[in-house]
Motif scaffolding. Structure first.
Motif, mmCIF file in Angstrom:
data_model
loop_
_atom_site.group_PDB
_atom_site.id
_atom_site.type_symbol
_atom_site.label_atom_id
_atom_site.label_comp_id
_atom_site.label_asym_id
_atom_site.label_seq_id
_atom_site.Cartn_x
_atom_site.Cartn_y
_atom_site.Cartn_z
ATOM 1 N N GLY A 59 -64.799 -35.676 20.258
ATOM 2 C CA GLY A 59 -64.772 -34.666 21.299
ATOM 3 C C GLY A 59 -64.282 -35.212 22.619
ATOM 4 O O GLY A 59 -64.160 -36.403 22.828
ATOM 5 N N ASP A 98 -71.434 -28.105 28.607
ATOM 6 C CA ASP A 98 -70.787 -26.803 28.784
ATOM 7 C C ASP A 98 -70.101 -26.356 27.501
ATOM 8 O O ASP A 98 -70.084 -25.165 27.161
ATOM 9 N N LYS A 99 -69.533 -27.317 26.775
ATOM 10 C CA LYS A 99 -68.872 -26.984 25.514
ATOM 11 C C LYS A 99 -69.869 -26.409 24.506
ATOM 12 O O LYS A 99 -69.592 -25.398 23.838
ATOM 13 N N TYR A 100 -71.055 -27.025 24.421
ATOM 14 C CA TYR A 100 -72.060 -26.545 23.484
ATOM 15 C C TYR A 100 -72.691 -25.235 23.950
ATOM 16 O O TYR A 100 -73.217 -24.470 23.132
ATOM 17 N N GLN A 103 -69.171 -22.538 23.746
ATOM 18 C CA GLN A 103 -68.337 -22.490 22.551
ATOM 19 C C GLN A 103 -69.207 -22.595 21.304
ATOM 20 O O GLN A 103 -70.316 -23.119 21.353
#
Length: 495
Positions: A59, A98-100, A103
């Motif tokens: 990631g 923020d990705k988890y 998204q």
């Protein structure tokens, strides 16, 4: 039910990334009205197991701006005081989180050295700090960003690898634990919507008031009166109770001190009210800035005695006088960056009587001749003292000063060999001992070592330091109640 369904969904097709050991924070699970027992908080960092291969970095770790809605719930008081390297790690944790949050990214299942398994995020890298300092940054990140409700406060890490002979280096890594119920990205997206709806209900309720004190009171009272303390001491399962997350307060309405603290912090952040969440070995609570002055507020202990505002906007000294367990002694990595709460409670920061119609009309202290000077002390006119919209808790005491033990009279440091420092410390007063704070120069977080002195000279070594690196050290006396003296001047020496 959702836990069982997720276990079935996640039992197949999950990629294993190797044998790994992680750190987990176990929080309080017991509290009684009579004793105000808050159980035990124990944070332990454990190193990744060495599998003989390099760790893969999955990631992106680039710092990116998060979703604008969720950004309002982040604090900044601690972040603003971190070193550049610590901020770099913090920013990577924020971008990954923020990705988890926004998204549908699923967490990976990893087996642990003890035979158990857990779900963890991608890894992010850090450098120019010890794993202990990285662990401190991650713990501060949890409490300063409570919107990431899916985290269980588990932390896994690897140490940086350096070679002085070959010039080879590899950064350390950090990975954050996720509750199993939120591991699947698609399932988590549904709970994120529920979480947002619950938060928005609180924010809508606070919109009836137009000053920070009334909003603080509203959030405090709503949490204290509608969320129960988790008394389940038998068969306590952190993975299902989610007590280390604000989700247990907002979605389950049943939590412990960590959940109360994070939920309260999140709501205050949404209104731009500066605050921090703090932890000790056995408890968690908030410090809040109201009318330019910092105070301690403990929603958990007021919940335990509800309806109560005994622990609402009080000083450190006042808290110590009521806390016979010394549960409110912050962990050492807060030293130097937490706000000082030295101003005693006055009627100007009493909890507002929200049932008074005047509050619904938008009462503000500034309209009633309350002023705050540059140091944050308040003065109140007789008209404001008599105003029925304020519920008196205590008279207006004078500002108090914490009585501290005498600082050490002798403190010397010298290097005896590479990576080892020899310290000599002595205190005039017959106190319990001394705390030594030490850190790499340029790093914010401090490591600590405790030694017993009892008024006598004590010589001892600190080992395992980075060879050739410059360290800063200070010494503090500590009395039987755990109160620290003022520190000695900083000693700077190469290890």
């Amino acid at each position: 039910m959702r836990k069982k369904l997720l276990a079935l969904l996640l039992s197949a097709g999950l990629f294993l990334t190797g044998l790994t050991t992680f750190a987990t924070t176990a929080w309080a699970s017991e509290q009684t009205d009579s004793e105000l027992s808050v159980g035990d908080i124990h944070a332990e960092a454990k190193e990744f197991a060495d599998t003989g291969t390099k760790h893969s970095f999955r990631g992106s770790t680039n710092s990116t701006k998060g979703d604008s809605y969720w950004d309002q719930f982040s604090g900044h008081v601690f972040y603003d005081q971190l070193s550049p390297d610590e901020k770099a790690l913090y920013d990577k944790l924020k971008a990954m989180s923020d990705k988890y949050l926004t998204q549908n990214v699923s967490a990976g299942l990893r087996f642990l050295n003890d035979g158990n398994s857990g779900y963890y995020t991608d890894t992010v890298t850090y450098s120019n700090m010890s794993s202990t300092q990285a662990f401190s940054v991650a713990t501060i990140f949890f409490f300063e960003n409570p919107q990431y409700y899916f985290y269980n406060d588990g932390i896994g890490y690897t140490d940086p690898i350096e070679s002085y002979f070959w010039g080879i280096s590899e950064p350390g890594t950090v990975s954050l634990g996720i509750y199993s119920g939120y591991a699947d990205g698609n399932v988590r997206a549904g709970y994120t919507r529920q979480y947002k709806d619950a938060i928005d209900t609180y924010i809508q309720g606070a919109s009836a008031y137009n000053n920070d004190l009334a909003k603080e009171t509203y959030f405090h009272d709503t949490l204290a009166s509608t969320v129960t303390y988790n008394q389940n001491t038998t068969g306590y399962n952190e993975d299902t109770t989610e007590s280390q997350s604000a989700s247990s307060a907002f979605l389950m309405k049943n939590t412990v001190c960590a959940g109360f603290t994070k939920a309260f912090s999140l709501l205050l952040n949404s209104q731009g009210i500066e605050n921090v969440g703090l932890t000790s070995d056995s408890h968690a609570w908030n410090e809040v800035k109201i009318n330019g002055t910092w105070y301690i507020t403990d929603v958990t202990w007021d919940n335990n005695r509800w309806p109560s505002h005994d622990y609402f906007n009080i000083s450190e000294y006042e808290m110590q006088s009521m806390d016979q367990q010394w549960a409110h002694s912050p962990l050492t990595y807060y030293y130097g960056i937490r706000p000082a709460c030295t101003t005693a409670h006055t009627s100007t920061v009493d909890a507002v009587n929200l049932s008074d119609p005047a509050q619904l009309a938008g009462y503000t202290p500034s309209d009633n001749n309350t002023s705050t000077d540059d140091q944050g002390s308040s003065s109140t006119s007789k008209e404001n003292k008599d105003n029925p919209t304020i519920t008196p808790v205590t008279p207006d005491p004078q500002e108090v000063t914490i009585t501290r033990p005498v600082k050490p009279s002798t403190f010397t440091v010298k290097r005896v060999k590479r990576g080892t420092l020899r310290l000599t410390v002595k205190t005039k007063a017959r106190v319990s001992g001394c705390y030594i704070y030490y850190r790499l120069k340029g790093v914010t977080a401090w490591d600590t070592k405790y030694v017993k002195v009892n008024g006598r000279s004590k010589t001892f070594n600190i080992t395992g330091l980075s060879k050739g690196k410059t360290y800063q050290l200070r010494a503090f006396s500590v009395d039987s109640k755990g109160t620290l003296s003022r520190g000695t001047k900083v000693r700077t020496v190469k290890a």
